[in-house]
Scaffold this active site. Sequence first.
Site, PDB file in Angstrom:
ATOM      1  N   HIS A 441     -40.084  29.635  10.086  1.00 27.49           N
ATOM      2  CA  HIS A 441     -40.861  30.111   8.954  1.00 27.49           C
ATOM      3  C   HIS A 441     -40.899  31.629   8.917  1.00 27.49           C
ATOM      4  O   HIS A 441     -41.044  32.250   9.970  1.00 27.49           O
ATOM      5  CB  HIS A 441     -42.297  29.568   9.073  1.00 27.49           C
ATOM      6  CG  HIS A 441     -43.134  29.892   7.894  1.00 27.49           C
ATOM      7  ND1 HIS A 441     -42.905  29.328   6.661  1.00 27.49           N
ATOM      8  CD2 HIS A 441     -44.179  30.742   7.758  1.00 27.49           C
ATOM      9  CE1 HIS A 441     -43.803  29.801   5.810  1.00 27.49           C
ATOM     10  NE2 HIS A 441     -44.584  30.662   6.440  1.00 27.49           N
ATOM     11  N   GLU A 446     -35.987  26.063   6.103  1.00 27.20           N
ATOM     12  CA  GLU A 446     -37.098  25.220   6.584  1.00 27.20           C
ATOM     13  C   GLU A 446     -37.453  24.147   5.550  1.00 27.20           C
ATOM     14  O   GLU A 446     -38.030  23.116   5.888  1.00 27.20           O
ATOM     15  CB  GLU A 446     -38.323  26.053   6.956  1.00 27.20           C
ATOM     16  CG  GLU A 446     -39.040  26.646   5.767  1.00 27.20           C
ATOM     17  CD  GLU A 446     -40.316  27.409   6.154  1.00 27.20           C
ATOM     18  OE1 GLU A 446     -41.089  26.901   6.985  1.00 27.20           O
ATOM     19  OE2 GLU A 446     -40.531  28.507   5.620  1.00 27.20           O
TER      20      GLU A 446
END
Length: 452
Positions: A441, A446
């Site tokens: 992140h 992601e």
Amino acid sequence: MINKTINTKDYDLIVIGAGSGGVRAARIAANYGAKVAIIESVRVGGTCVLRGCVPKKLLVYGSHIAHEIEDAVGFGWDIGSIKHNWSKLIKLKDNELDRLNNIYLNLLSKVIIINGFGKIVGNNEVEVNGNIIKAKTILIAVGGKTYFPKLEGIELCINSDQALDLKTLPRSIIINGGGYIALEFAGIFASLGSKVTLVYRGKNILRGFDQDISNFIKEEYIKNNIQVLTETKINSIFKTHKGLSVILSDGQEIISNEVMFATGRVPNINGLGLNEIGIKTGDVGEIIVDDKNQTNIQNIYAIGDVTNRINLTPVAIAEGQVFSDNLFGGMNKICDYENVASAVFSQPAIGVVGLNELEANKLYAEDGGIDIYKTLFKPMKQTLGGRDTKIFIKMIVSKKDNKVLGIHGIGDDMPEIIQICSVAIKAGATKSDFDNTMGIHPTTAEELVTLK
Ligand code: NDP
């Protein structure tokens, strides 16, 4: 091109065509101890290095900087007045190609390089520059060439080879086609400020890609001021004092500085002597080979785009490797054509691997069906950058066993992301495997491990 002295006329292997596939095959065969000659009529490197992937990607990088400059303002940069110099970019690109050409020549240090056009005149004989040279095995790796449809004024148009070498940036350009090359060049010219019109005969550009990808890239291109005309053909082109006059199938006339055709490529077989010695070819001239790259003539093989299987550089390289490992390394390999990932270096870029929704629906209709996961979001960079662009990712999963069947995405980093997704798909990863993986992140990638 260095023309090494031919000190013998008998080889274990003659390779015709020094592109990515031919060079790999020649180099590996020579490393196994074979006596190898490679014949090339232009420069060593082939389509990928000299007229395709490499120069195209350099122009994609060069043109994409325009977007980064736009973004920079949102991050506090005071850009002032800056301008791009097309002819400088072309010169710098050419310098890089010279460097790569030298690297390729070095890779072939154990191979005799013959500069000339090779014609097969017998099962073991190739004529080049008026000499006949002989080999136990012949490998045809001559690649493909641009296809131009026949229509009035086509001689006024350019192809991708010429687009890479234009002296000046065209103020306006019409690009005919809706495939890889059309989209990539539309992105390059539009980012650098040309007025671009994309003319495509079908309804959905990038035919064969997932429908969502086709729709999404069209929207992005329209946002980037590219005029996208679908279900439209070019009927004729005329020279006028205002520029090239292009008459479309709906009767409309567009005046443009350049007209580029990106209407596909065909096997480059003219003058090779295939008919004379009876090598079988298919509908578009592709050389027909078996899974060991062997033609209907026992000691003559073909690899790469001339066989029109999957026309991508890494595939030609893999075929060249397999060919030489088998013939000169005593192995028994075949190429694996399943789940070959590919990218379109449009702006934003596209990356895909595996089945699209239509294909998966068909294949899995009687096997439990499929689940679709999608996400569409604004890239974090654009919260400040402010450009109106989005990222799209789609995952196709088999309901029966949770296996990921395909991943398709659009966004600047997508080719890099999809390359690694292709490893997961080849390893048989399930949706749960993706879900059980921690994300990094904040990244675009992601999203793939948090798809709901
Ligand atoms: P593509 O096959 O991708 O696209 C050709 C386009 O031209 C299609 O949209 C096709 O329409 C259209 N077309 C074909 N014939 C005509 C015609 N007579 N009149 C009007 N339109 C026509 O070919 P490209 O030239 O873009 O690229 C050639 C190949 O090179 C690719 O298939 C790919 O294998 C490789 N390549 C790969 C790249 C990469 O990996 N990033 C980059 C560039 C090339 P329709 O859809 O209706 O058939």
